[in-house]
Motif scaffolding. Structure first.
Motif, PDB file in Angstrom:
ATOM      1  N   SER A 118     -78.996   8.423  48.723  1.00 15.38           N
ATOM      2  CA  SER A 118     -79.362   7.164  48.081  1.00 15.38           C
ATOM      3  C   SER A 118     -80.197   7.343  46.815  1.00 15.38           C
ATOM      4  O   SER A 118     -80.057   6.581  45.880  1.00 15.38           O
ATOM      5  CB  SER A 118     -80.112   6.287  49.082  1.00 15.38           C
ATOM      6  N   SER A 170     -71.293   1.582  50.651  1.00 14.56           N
ATOM      7  CA  SER A 170     -71.106   2.663  49.674  1.00 14.56           C
ATOM      8  C   SER A 170     -70.630   2.139  48.337  1.00 14.56           C
ATOM      9  O   SER A 170     -70.386   2.912  47.422  1.00 14.56           O
ATOM     10  CB  SER A 170     -70.077   3.672  50.189  1.00 14.56           C
ATOM     11  N   ARG A 180     -76.502   5.337  52.972  1.00 16.95           N
ATOM     12  CA  ARG A 180     -76.469   6.282  51.857  1.00 16.95           C
ATOM     13  C   ARG A 180     -77.327   7.520  52.090  1.00 16.95           C
ATOM     14  O   ARG A 180     -77.617   8.265  51.160  1.00 16.95           O
ATOM     15  CB  ARG A 180     -76.893   5.575  50.577  1.00 16.95           C
TER      16      ARG A 180
END
Lengths: 298, 495
Positions: B120, B158, B332
């Motif tokens: 992330s 995503s 993530r």
């Protein structure tokens, strides 16, 4: 006569105290690291870091002994890189510095700028990565640890200034009259009387190579080419990374169990300090002579 | 006379060198041309027989370094992959410590790779840089099995600007917090940990332990107890002070530290600190000790036996704290992206599909080389022979097709799967905050937050006085602009 040069009693004491404190500041951390490395895990968990640990344990060194293949391989890489790098670096730096110090070298002005500009502006990480990996193809090779650090503009300027100020033109002229070529002038006249500057550069380079882990972190993936410093840095950073990335979830935390303990990390730090501490007195001899030569002349 | 000869000689040498250099150059040029044309021929050839050729996929992952027996492992897996999908594998395992630098230069210099692990922190900025391939269509058309295998929510999480740029790793990708205790200790104090559901419930038992053991049972470090903020979706902006409560249907962007529920929890932390439940050096402690009497962590309840207990060196018990949440950030944590300059994106996706669906490939990546790192037992379980394997399983693919270990009496992944299935999706799932318009304000606010966070999140200071100070500073640095910008983007995205 003697009294004139004598240092006052108070100044003497004061200086001694100042130096005592400075040396303690240098020695205590190393001593502390050593004591942690011989503390037992239990002592660390219960009482934290202590100068005299509650329970001693050699388990960290036993662990290192059991991993001796990896440690020795890393130590070998460290030594190889340092020795090879220092030799290459000293040769390249002094020859460049010598050429730049000669008044009758036509391209002197141009090359001085070539050396001087990167001393102030450097290309940065990404640019040097492109050159080293894409153009020179150094990725994952031992040269990636050696070449990028071998020549620093700063060192060239130091040698240039030294050659210019301490080697009189007349010596070189006389050698020329005797029919010496440029190379033999450099090797047989200049080098023998420039030991102080060579020792200085060699010392700078040795430290730079010995302390370096950054090149390894950028260019080396192969575990056989990792130096001791990079190994230690990896361990510390891996632990930090895992501690600071809770988003990756528990699956990452599971790897924490495989990480070496605190005393092992400190033991590796000691392992790194010892060889370089042994090398220092060897260079120091030249340092002192170098300084006196300067003082007498000045 | 002699001098003249010397001069002429020198001149001749210089000329000779120059000529030879020139010759080299033209030679090089010719060679290059040859190369180019042969390359062209090669490419044409490749196009002709694309389906038969074996392509090499380079996969960059984070882990604890290259495995020592990589060559043998590669030979083994290549053979299997060649038969299955015509792929050879070329792994590069970068150790965690080097990852940030290495990833950044590899992305910025567009180095050759096909699949790269990412998470992330850098995913959106790298997507915006154009480093990763948009696989929205490819993954649905070329690898439908993979697309079906991973739940819709995870694909949604995503997405950047409505397009998929990464294959999420379907693992413990939802977030559940747990209170974890030393089993023996809570039993000796006669504490029924299963009744302790909220922070406030813990005050009384922890005070008793603190007094009884004469030490701080709830050890924190500089990160503090950031789990108190986990009810808020932070939009991957890196500023925990800004967020949307994960169940707030109106999707209002709020200053997190001024919310009632957060203030209450911070007050509890300060109370704990004063009562000696939290260690007094928490705000400056860098590394947590391995043994803590009680702490909070993300995971699943069975992990008390598989992970936390072994980590602490004692038997551990765990009790869930709050709901399970799935948000962009939790998904993530591990993504596999395909390079935008990859020559074989389809093969790369096929490889990822195989990793996620074929247990043999999955085990090879997770456990190492069969026979050296692990062996299969008769009932298809795995017995680990050593812990030398340095690839990190969480970076590769799902956990749900990894073979179980022999010593496991239960499959902990079943519980994870269940948690995932019951996770409450954050209201902002699929939304990515594009902060390019407010970059300066964000950077300033993050800087201010970092100065305050350790002391506030460890309870070292009284949040009643420190939080207003922090917010005042942030507002002066443009915090309200951030709220406004985020809110307008949220409104736009979900209109």
């Amino acid at each position: 006569m003697n009294r004139l040069n004598e240092i006052k009693w108070t100044t003497n004491v004061l200086f001694n105290i100042v130096f005592l404190i400075t040396s303690l500041i240098c020695i205590i951390p190393v001593f502390f690291v050593f004591m942690i490395s011989v503390s037992s895990e239990q002592s660390l968990a219960e009482f934290g870091y202590r100068f005299i640990p509650k329970y001693f344990s050699g388990s960290a060194y036993v662990f290192l002994w059991n991993e001796k293949n990896m440690i020795l391989q890393a130590l070998f890489i460290s030594v190889l890189v340092t020795v090879l790098g220092t030799v290459i670096g000293v040769f390249a730096t002094t020859t460049m510095g010598y050429a730049l110090s000669r008044r009758n070298f036509i391209l002197k002005g141009f090359y001085t700028w070539v050396v001087f500009i990167p001393m102030i502006f450097n290309g940065g990480m990404v640019a040097s990565y492109v050159v080293n990996v894409n153009i020179l193809g150094l990725k994952d090779s031992i040269w990636a640890l050696i070449l990028p650090l071998a020549i620093s503009p700063f060192n060239i300027i130091i040698t240039k200034t030294f050659f210019k100020s301490t080697i009189p033109d007349s010596i070189i002229e006389s050698a020329k009259i005797d029919g010496a070529s440029q190379f033999s002038i450099f090797m047989r006249i200049v080098v023998p009387i420039s030991k102080p500057v060579i020792a200085t550069i060699a010392l700078f380079l040795t430290f730079a190579y010995w302390n370096d882990w950054f090149q390894s972190s950028l260019y080396i993936t192969n575990s056989d080419l990792i130096s001791l410093q990079a190994l230690l840095n990896n361990m510390l950073k891996n632990i930090q990374y895992i501690a600071n990335n809770p988003t990756a979830g528990l699956s990452l935390q599971q790897y924490k169990n495989q990480m070496p303990t605190e005393s092992v990390r400190m033991a590796i730090a000691i392992l790194i300090v010892v060889p370089i501490a042994c090398a220092y007195p060897f260079f120091q001899k030249y340092f002192i002579t170098g300084l006196t030569i300067g003082a007498v002349k000045g | 006379m002699k001098k003249k000869i010397k001069f002429i000689g020198a001149l001749a040498i210089v000329l000779a060198i120059m000529l030879s250099l020139a010759a080299c150059k033209s030679g090089d040029a010719e060679a290059e041309q040859n190369n180019v044309s042969s390359n062209e021929v090669k490419e044409e050839k490749e196009e002709n027989q694309e389906s038969n050729d074996i392509v090499t996929i380079k996969w960059v992952q984070v882990g604890s370094g290259m495995p020592a027996n990589y060559d043998a492992w590669k030979a083994n897996i290549d053979q299997y992959l060649e038969e299955k999908i015509g792929v050879h594998l070329d792994m590069e395992i970068v150790s965690w410590g080097n990852w940030d630098n290495r990833r950044s230069v590899m992305i910025n210099t567009n180095e050759d790779y096909d699949i790269m692990f990412t998470n992330s922190g850098t995913y959106t900025s790298d997507v915006n840089l154009g480093a990763f391939l948009n696989i929205s269509d490819l993954v649905q058309n070329k690898t439908p099995e993979l697309y079906k295998f991973i739940p819709e929510d995870y694909w949604e999480a995503s997405k950047v600007n409505g397009e998929i740029y990464a294959v999420p790793t379907y693992k413990d990708s939802s977030m559940t917090n747990y209170f974890i205790y030393d089993k023996e200790l809570v039993e000796s104090y006669d504490i029924d940990y299963t009744l302790l559901k909220e922070l406030s419930d813990l005050t009384e038992p922890l005070t008793r332990i603190a007094q009884g053991e004469n030490t701080s049972p709830f050890v924190l470090n500089t990160i503090g107890l950031d789990a108190v903020l986990s009810r808020y979706d932070q939009m991957s902006a890196g500023l925990p002070a800004l967020g949307v409560r994960y169940d707030d249907e109106s999707r209002t962007v709020v200053p997190v530290f001024e919310q009632e529920d957060i203030i209450r929890q911070l007050d509890i932390l300060h109370e704990w600190y004063n009562a000696g439940i939290i260690n007094s050096d928490a705000a400056t402690l860098a590394e947590l000790p391995t043994y803590r009497m009680a702490f909070v962590a993300q995971g699943w309840s069975k992990a008390a036996e598989t992970t936390w207990g072994p980590q602490m060196g004692v038997d551990a018990v765990a009790e869930q704290w709050g709901e399970t949440i799935v948000s962009n950030d939790t998904v993530r944590g591990s993504l596999s992206c395909i390079s935008s300059s990859s020559e074989n994106p389809e093969k790369a996706l096929q490889l990822l599909e195989l990793v996620n669906t074929d247990s043999y490939v999955r085990d090879a990546l997770y456990y190492g080389l069969e026979g050296e790192n692990f062996i299969y037992t008769d009932d298809n379980k795995v017995e680990k022979l050593n812990s030398d394997w340095t690839m990190a399983g969480y970076t590769q693919g799902t956990f749900f097709n990894v073979s179980q270990l022999v010593e496991d009496e239960f499959n902990q992944w079943d519980e994870v799967k269940e948690l995932n299935a019951n996770a409450k999706p954050s209201v902002l799932l699929g939304f990515t905050f594009d902060y390019s318009q407010v970059e300066d304000q964000l950077a300033n606010c993050v800087e201010i937050f970092n100065r305050y966070k350790s002391e506030i999140l460890t309870g070292t200071v009284d949040s009643q006085t420190q939080v207003p100070l922090m917010m005042e500073e942030m507002r002066a640095a443009g915090f309200d602009d951030l709220v406004q910008e985020a809110q307008s983007q949220v409104n736009h995205h979900f209109k």
